[in-house]
Design an enzyme around this catalytic site. Structure first.
Site, PDB file in Angstrom:
ATOM      1  N   ASP A   1      34.783  39.534  33.448  1.00 39.51           N
ATOM      2  CA  ASP A   1      36.093  38.993  33.126  1.00 39.51           C
ATOM      3  C   ASP A   1      36.123  38.831  31.593  1.00 39.51           C
ATOM      4  OD1 ASP A   1      38.581  37.580  33.419  1.00 39.51           O
ATOM      5  OD2 ASP A   1      37.468  35.712  33.123  1.00 39.51           O
ATOM      6  N   LEU A   2      37.286  38.677  31.014  1.00 42.03           N
ATOM      7  CA  LEU A   2      37.373  38.584  29.552  1.00 42.03           C
ATOM      8  C   LEU A   2      37.595  37.137  29.072  1.00 42.03           C
ATOM      9  CD1 LEU A   2      37.659  40.009  26.748  1.00 42.03           C
ATOM     10  CD2 LEU A   2      40.097  40.202  27.247  1.00 42.03           C
ATOM     11  N   ASP A   3      38.780  36.623  29.389  1.00 44.55           N
ATOM     12  CA  ASP A   3      39.165  35.288  28.900  1.00 44.55           C
ATOM     13  C   ASP A   3      38.274  34.214  29.528  1.00 44.55           C
ATOM     14  OD1 ASP A   3      41.428  36.179  27.349  1.00 44.55           O
ATOM     15  OD2 ASP A   3      42.477  36.528  29.232  1.00 44.55           O
TER      16      ASP A   3
ATOM     17  N   THR B   1      39.831  32.426  24.852  1.00 46.81           N
ATOM     18  CA  THR B   1      41.243  32.592  24.494  1.00 46.81           C
ATOM     19  C   THR B   1      42.131  31.527  25.143  1.00 46.81           C
ATOM     20  OG1 THR B   1      41.152  34.256  26.174  1.00 46.81           O
ATOM     21  CG2 THR B   1      41.356  35.051  23.917  1.00 46.81           C
TER      22      THR B   1
ATOM     23  N   LYS C   1      44.137  29.250  34.179  1.00 47.95           N
ATOM     24  CA  LYS C   1      42.985  30.128  33.946  1.00 47.95           C
ATOM     25  C   LYS C   1      42.881  31.198  35.029  1.00 47.95           C
ATOM     26  CE  LYS C   1      40.017  27.336  31.066  1.00 47.95           C
ATOM     27  NZ  LYS C   1      38.782  26.577  30.940  1.00 47.95           N
TER      28      LYS C   1
ATOM     29  N   SER D   1      39.921  42.201  34.020  1.00 42.32           N
ATOM     30  CA  SER D   1      40.677  41.054  33.504  1.00 42.32           C
ATOM     31  C   SER D   1      42.127  41.081  33.969  1.00 42.32           C
ATOM     32  CB  SER D   1      40.639  41.092  31.966  1.00 42.32           C
ATOM     33  OG  SER D   1      41.602  40.215  31.423  1.00 42.32           O
ATOM     34  N   ALA D   2      42.706  39.882  34.133  1.00 45.53           N
ATOM     35  CA  ALA D   2      44.125  39.768  34.496  1.00 45.53           C
ATOM     36  C   ALA D   2      45.031  39.988  33.288  1.00 45.53           C
ATOM     37  CB  ALA D   2      44.376  38.381  35.064  1.00 45.53           C
TER      38      ALA D   2
ATOM     39  N   ASN E   1      46.696  41.964  27.608  1.00 44.15           N
ATOM     40  CA  ASN E   1      46.296  42.104  26.200  1.00 44.15           C
ATOM     41  C   ASN E   1      44.801  42.392  26.056  1.00 44.15           C
ATOM     42  OD1 ASN E   1      48.910  41.350  25.014  1.00 44.15           O
ATOM     43  ND2 ASN E   1      48.509  39.353  25.938  1.00 44.15           N
TER      44      ASN E   1
ATOM     45  N   LYS F   1      44.246  38.143  40.829  1.00 45.55           N
ATOM     46  CA  LYS F   1      43.130  37.384  41.413  1.00 45.55           C
ATOM     47  C   LYS F   1      43.722  36.136  42.073  1.00 45.55           C
ATOM     48  CE  LYS F   1      40.258  38.725  37.460  1.00 45.55           C
ATOM     49  NZ  LYS F   1      39.612  38.283  36.218  1.00 45.55           N
TER      50      LYS F   1
ATOM     51  N   GLU G   1      32.482  35.591  35.904  1.00 39.22           N
ATOM     52  CA  GLU G   1      33.821  34.980  35.968  1.00 39.22           C
ATOM     53  C   GLU G   1      33.797  33.504  35.584  1.00 39.22           C
ATOM     54  OE1 GLU G   1      36.958  34.697  36.444  1.00 39.22           O
ATOM     55  OE2 GLU G   1      37.527  36.742  36.920  1.00 39.22           O
ATOM     56  N   ASP G   2      34.862  33.034  34.946  1.00 35.91           N
ATOM     57  CA  ASP G   2      34.959  31.608  34.631  1.00 35.91           C
ATOM     58  C   ASP G   2      36.011  30.901  35.487  1.00 35.91           C
ATOM     59  OD1 ASP G   2      37.144  32.902  33.275  1.00 35.91           O
ATOM     60  OD2 ASP G   2      37.491  30.985  32.275  1.00 35.91           O
TER      61      ASP G   2
HETATM   62  C1  BG6 Z   1      43.709  35.760  32.193  1.00 39.67           C
HETATM   63  C2  BG6 Z   1      43.750  34.363  31.630  1.00 39.67           C
HETATM   64  O1  BG6 Z   1      42.523  36.398  31.820  1.00 39.67           O
HETATM   65  O2  BG6 Z   1      44.818  36.513  31.722  1.00 39.67           O
HETATM   66  C3  BG6 Z   1      45.075  33.713  31.974  1.00 39.67           C
HETATM   67  O3  BG6 Z   1      42.680  33.595  32.155  1.00 39.67           O
HETATM   68  C4  BG6 Z   1      46.224  34.588  31.491  1.00 39.67           C
HETATM   69  O4  BG6 Z   1      45.143  32.431  31.425  1.00 39.67           O
HETATM   70  C5  BG6 Z   1      46.084  35.985  32.073  1.00 39.67           C
HETATM   71  O5  BG6 Z   1      47.463  34.022  31.877  1.00 39.67           O
HETATM   72  C6  BG6 Z   1      47.177  36.940  31.594  1.00 39.67           C
HETATM   73  O6  BG6 Z   1      47.033  37.155  30.221  1.00 39.67           O
HETATM   74  P1  BG6 Z   1      48.067  37.923  29.294  1.00 39.67           P
HETATM   75  O7  BG6 Z   1      47.271  38.210  28.060  1.00 39.67           O
HETATM   76  O8  BG6 Z   1      48.473  39.184  30.013  1.00 39.67           O
HETATM   77  O9  BG6 Z   1      49.223  37.017  29.081  1.00 39.67           O
HETATM   78 MG    MG Z   2      38.708  34.165  32.808  1.00 37.27          MG
END
Ligand code: BG6
Ligand code: MG
Length: 221
Positions: A9-11, A17, A45, A114-115, A118, A145, A169-170
């Protein structure tokens, strides 16, 4: 051990972030006239951008038209990108590079799951983009997810069956998605919050080489 692959996972796993998401959502809440706390931010999250707005509006008990919601989503992301554009490799969380180096040295492939829409931009900002074998982000999935879609596409990119994939994953929703996908889930964060994970560490500095060897090749130890 090359029959195993990793999905990160990224964030909250590679970079923190959540603080930038918080500032950007807080600005929306401020404009709508209600309080949005850091505790509220925990609920966002791992959750998609659209779903995050729904949760935010529920917190503030605010109803908006679809058109107004679209405007808020655009404005939130514009603010968020303002923070992302200033990010650099110094924001990679402690221990992450050591684990990536270990995987590279042992020829273990890893992809992103990642969700975030960005995700590619963030990976470029922190100069890690080129190291990933593949990227699955919020643009590639139709279900968020805890649906396992993001990780199943990741397994496909790794050319591995799901049971050979290990997910870092966090978020509770992310751990749940990994378990539904029949993968090994490693939680990064609080043990109690991520109790569904197979293993939990506070951060990557707690993960030893011995643990990684054991994880990747149970016959080696
Ligand atoms: C997830 C974050 O990785 O991405 C969420 O944990 C976030 O908090 C989601 O809402 C979507 O991110 P983005 O960058 O597409 O707005
Ligand atoms: Mg995460």
């Amino acid at each position: 051990m090359n029959d195993k692959g990793i999905i990160f996972d990224l964030d909250g796993v590679i970079v923190d972030t959540a603080k930038y998401h918080y500032l950007a959502w807080k600005k929306i809440a401020d404009a709508l006239g209600f309080e949005f706390t850091k505790a509220h931010n925990e609920l966002l999250k791992g959750v998609s951008r659209t779903r995050s707005l729904e949760i935010l509006l529920d917190i503030g008990k605010v109803t908006l038209s679809d058109n107004e919601k679209q405007k808020k989503l655009i404005s939130k992301n514009k603010d968020y990108l303002g923070y992302i554009e200033k990010m650099g490799a110094d924001e990679i969380l402690p221990g992450v590079l050591t684990v990536l180096d270990f995987l590279d040295e042992n020829n273990i492939h890893y992809v992103l799951g990642s969700a975030s829409k960005n995700a590619e931009l963030i990976l470029k900002q922190i100069n890690l983009h080129h190291r990933f074998f593949g990227i699955v982000d919020g643009n590639a999935v139709s279900k968020a997810k805890p649906d396992p879609e993001v990780f199943l596409i990741g397994a496909h990119k790794l050319h591995l069956p799901p049971e050979n994939c290990i997910v870092f994953e966090d978020a509770i929703a992310g751990v749940e998605a990994a378990k539904i996908a029949n993968m090994t889930a490693i939680g990064i964060g609080d043990k109690e919050t991520l109790s569904e994970a197979d293993f939990v560490f506070n951060d990557f500095t707690e993960i030893s080489e011995a643990f990684l060897y054991e994880l990747l090749d149970s016959t080696k130890y």
